[in-house]
Design a protein around this motif. Structure first.
Motif, PDB file in Angstrom:
ATOM      1  N   SER A 161       0.819  -1.212   0.000  1.00 37.94           N
ATOM      2  CA  SER A 161       0.000   0.000   0.000  1.00 37.94           C
ATOM      3  C   SER A 161       0.855   1.266   0.000  1.00 37.94           C
ATOM      4  O   SER A 161       0.372   2.331  -0.354  1.00 37.94           O
ATOM      5  N   ARG A 162       2.102   1.137   0.443  1.00 38.61           N
ATOM      6  CA  ARG A 162       3.051   2.261   0.408  1.00 38.61           C
ATOM      7  C   ARG A 162       2.474   3.520   1.072  1.00 38.61           C
ATOM      8  O   ARG A 162       2.683   4.624   0.615  1.00 38.61           O
ATOM      9  N   GLU A 163       1.718   3.318   2.160  1.00 36.26           N
ATOM     10  CA  GLU A 163       1.118   4.456   2.857  1.00 36.26           C
ATOM     11  C   GLU A 163       1.997   4.852   4.038  1.00 36.26           C
ATOM     12  O   GLU A 163       2.892   4.117   4.440  1.00 36.26           O
ATOM     13  N   SER A 164       1.664   6.002   4.617  1.00 40.97           N
ATOM     14  CA  SER A 164       2.214   6.384   5.908  1.00 40.97           C
ATOM     15  C   SER A 164       1.043   6.387   6.886  1.00 40.97           C
ATOM     16  O   SER A 164       0.048   7.076   6.669  1.00 40.97           O
ATOM     17  N   ILE A 165       1.159   5.586   7.938  1.00 37.74           N
ATOM     18  CA  ILE A 165       0.095   5.484   8.936  1.00 37.74           C
ATOM     19  C   ILE A 165       0.655   5.974  10.261  1.00 37.74           C
ATOM     20  O   ILE A 165       1.715   5.507  10.704  1.00 37.74           O
TER      21      ILE A 165
END
Lengths: 111, 113
Positions: free
Chosen positions: A52-56
C-alpha cells in the motif's frame, strides 16, 4: 522455509526522537510484508503493508529486496507509540496466506 | 468497525482435559486462521481454513488439534487432550477475498494446570 527476524527486543527513545525498528526476512521469492502493532491490552492491529506504500500514524516502511529488509521508521516518536511491534511476512498465492511473524520489538517512548 | 471476537478471554483447564476456543470472524470474511503465542515467544501459525476445509497447517497442529466452522458464524479450535505445553495465548484471525489483510481477535489465554 521463510523466516522473519527482528533483532531488537526493546527500543527505548525519548518523545520527539526518531525511531527505527529493524526487520529482516529470509525468502527467495517476493513475499508480502506487514507491520502489526499491539498496544497495551489490545489486539494485534495492522499498521502497514508494503504493497500500500502508505504512511500510517507517521510511520513508513520500505521494502528493500536487495537487503531483504522492511524496516519501520518514524521521524518523531510520540508517547502513544509505545507498544509491541511485529513484522510479518506472507507468501502471495500460497494455499492459506499464513503470516510468519518476527519475535517483536517493544517500543517505549519516554516523555 | 467490525471485529473478530474470541471467547473466553481466559480459560483454565486441567491437563488431559478437552478445551474448545471460540471465535466469531468478521461476517463477510472467507479465510480463517488460528495462531498461538507461548509466553515470551513468537506468534506462531497453527492452521488456516477456507471453504470448510483446512488449507494449511503447521507442525504444531497435530492430531490433538481440530478446527470446525459448525454454524456459518463460529470458528472453533479444539484441543482434545491438553498438555502443559499448550499453555499460550491463542489468536483467531480472518480476512476477506483477494489481497485483504488478516484481522485479529483479542486472543484467549489458555492456562493448563
Amino acid at each position: 522455509a521463510q523466516r522473519v527476524t527482528q533483532p531488537e527486543k526493546l527500543l527505548s527513545v525519548f518523545k520527539g526522537a526518531p525511531v527505527e525498528l529493524k526487520c529482516n526476512y529470509s525468502y527467495s521469492g517476493s513475499p508480502e510484508l506487514f507491520w502489526y502493532v499491539q498496544y497495551s491490552r489490545q489486539r494485534l492491529q495492522l499498521l502497514l503493508r508494503h504493497i500500500s506504500r502508505e504512511s500510517i500514524k507517521g510511520f513508513t516502511a520500505d521494502l528493500n529486496k536487495g537487503e531483504t529488509s522492511f524496516h519501520l521508521k518514524k521521524p518523531f516518536a510520540q508517547e502513544e507509540d509505545s507498544a509491541m511491534y511485529y513484522c510479518a511476512l506472507s507468501l502471495p498465492r500460497a494455499a492459506g496466506n499464513k503470516l510468519t511473524f518476527g519475535g517483536g520489538t517493544r517500543v517505549l517512548v519516554k516523555p | 468497525e467490525p471485529e473478530v471476537t474470541q471467547t473466553p478471554s481466559h480459560q483454565v483447564t486441567q491437563m488431559g482435559q478437552e478445551v474448545i476456543l471460540r471465535c466469531v470472524p468478521i461476517s463477510n470474511h472467507l479465510y480463517f486462521y488460528w495462531y498461538r503465542q507461548i509466553l515470551g515467544q513468537k506468534v506462531e501459525f497453527l492452521v488456516s481454513f477456507y471453504n470448510n476445509e483446512i488449507s494449511e497447517k503447521s507442525e504444531i497442529f497435530d492430531d490433538q488439534f481440530s478446527v470446525e466452522r459448525p454454524d456459518g458464524s463460529n470458528f472453533t479450535l479444539k484441543i482434545r487432550s491438553t498438555k502443559l505445553e499448550d499453555s499460550a495465548m491463542y489468536f483467531c484471525a480472518s480476512r476477506g477475498q483477494g489481497n485483504q489483510p488478516q484481522h485479529f481477535g483479542d486472543g484467549t489465554r489458555l492456562s493448563i494446570l
